[in-house]
Write a protein that holds these residues in place. Structure first.
Motif, short mmCIF file in Angstrom:
data_model
loop_
_atom_site.label_atom_id
_atom_site.label_comp_id
_atom_site.label_asym_id
_atom_site.label_seq_id
_atom_site.Cartn_x
_atom_site.Cartn_y
_atom_site.Cartn_z
N ASN A 1 15.87 -5.32 -13.37
CA ASN A 1 15.53 -5.09 -11.97
C ASN A 1 14.36 -4.14 -11.80
N ASN A 2 14.29 -3.08 -12.63
CA ASN A 2 13.19 -2.13 -12.52
C ASN A 2 11.86 -2.78 -12.88
N ARG A 3 11.87 -3.56 -13.92
CA ARG A 3 10.64 -4.24 -14.34
C ARG A 3 10.18 -5.23 -13.27
N LEU A 4 11.12 -5.98 -12.73
CA LEU A 4 10.80 -6.92 -11.67
C LEU A 4 10.30 -6.18 -10.44
N GLY A 5 10.97 -5.09 -10.09
CA GLY A 5 10.53 -4.28 -8.95
C GLY A 5 9.11 -3.77 -9.12
N ASN A 6 8.78 -3.35 -10.33
CA ASN A 6 7.41 -2.88 -10.61
C ASN A 6 6.40 -4.01 -10.47
N ARG A 7 6.79 -5.22 -10.86
CA ARG A 7 5.88 -6.37 -10.72
C ARG A 7 5.68 -6.70 -9.24
N ILE A 8 6.75 -6.66 -8.47
CA ILE A 8 6.63 -6.92 -7.03
C ILE A 8 5.69 -5.89 -6.42
N ARG A 9 5.89 -4.61 -6.75
CA ARG A 9 5.04 -3.53 -6.23
C ARG A 9 3.58 -3.75 -6.62
N SER A 10 3.35 -4.10 -7.87
CA SER A 10 1.97 -4.30 -8.35
C SER A 10 1.27 -5.43 -7.60
N PHE A 11 1.96 -6.56 -7.46
CA PHE A 11 1.35 -7.68 -6.75
C PHE A 11 1.16 -7.36 -5.27
N ARG A 12 2.10 -6.62 -4.69
CA ARG A 12 1.97 -6.23 -3.28
C ARG A 12 0.73 -5.35 -3.10
N LYS A 13 0.55 -4.39 -3.98
CA LYS A 13 -0.60 -3.49 -3.87
C LYS A 13 -1.91 -4.23 -4.13
N LEU A 14 -1.91 -5.16 -5.08
CA LEU A 14 -3.11 -5.96 -5.34
C LEU A 14 -3.52 -6.74 -4.10
N LYS A 15 -2.53 -7.18 -3.35
CA LYS A 15 -2.79 -7.94 -2.12
C LYS A 15 -3.20 -7.03 -0.97
N GLY A 16 -3.00 -5.71 -1.16
CA GLY A 16 -3.36 -4.75 -0.12
C GLY A 16 -2.31 -4.58 0.95
N TYR A 17 -1.08 -4.96 0.64
CA TYR A 17 0.01 -4.85 1.61
C TYR A 17 0.76 -3.54 1.40
N THR A 18 1.24 -2.98 2.48
CA THR A 18 2.20 -1.89 2.41
C THR A 18 3.59 -2.52 2.31
N GLN A 19 4.58 -1.71 2.00
CA GLN A 19 5.94 -2.24 2.01
C GLN A 19 6.28 -2.76 3.40
N GLN A 20 5.83 -2.02 4.42
CA GLN A 20 6.11 -2.42 5.80
C GLN A 20 5.48 -3.78 6.12
N SER A 21 4.22 -3.97 5.73
CA SER A 21 3.55 -5.23 6.05
C SER A 21 4.18 -6.40 5.29
N LEU A 22 4.60 -6.18 4.05
CA LEU A 22 5.29 -7.23 3.31
C LEU A 22 6.61 -7.57 3.98
N ALA A 23 7.34 -6.54 4.38
CA ALA A 23 8.62 -6.75 5.05
C ALA A 23 8.42 -7.57 6.33
N GLU A 24 7.41 -7.23 7.10
CA GLU A 24 7.14 -7.94 8.35
C GLU A 24 6.78 -9.40 8.09
N LYS A 25 5.95 -9.63 7.08
CA LYS A 25 5.54 -11.01 6.76
C LYS A 25 6.72 -11.85 6.28
N MET A 26 7.67 -11.20 5.62
CA MET A 26 8.83 -11.92 5.10
C MET A 26 9.97 -11.99 6.12
N GLY A 27 9.91 -11.15 7.15
CA GLY A 27 11.00 -11.11 8.13
C GLY A 27 12.23 -10.39 7.62
N VAL A 28 12.00 -9.36 6.79
CA VAL A 28 13.09 -8.56 6.26
C VAL A 28 12.84 -7.10 6.61
#
Length: 70
Positions: free
Chosen positions: A3-30
């Protein structure tokens, strides 16, 4: 994958896309806390959730999950 490794990958891809956690959450509806818990590895995402993340971040599902990466 852990889970930690996967979480780090999600974070890395999110940052590469320029999204904040908030913007990713909004785009996903979570919630913001849901995204945070995924990135911290305290919540294990289902395949459906992982596919939604991959689609939202416009990355290949297998790449997000590091399937077949050595």
């Amino acid at each position: 994958m852990g889970n930690n490794r996967l979480g780090n990958r999600i974070r890395s891809f999110r940052k590469l896309k320029g999204y904040t956690q908030q913007s990713l959450a909004e785009k996903m509806g979570v919630s913001l806390s849901f995204v945070g818990s995924l990135e911290r590895g305290t919540r294990r995402p289902t395949e459906v959730v992982l596919r939604r993340i991959a689609n939202t971040l416009q990355v290949d599902f297998e790449e997000l999950c590091a399937i077949n990466n050595k």
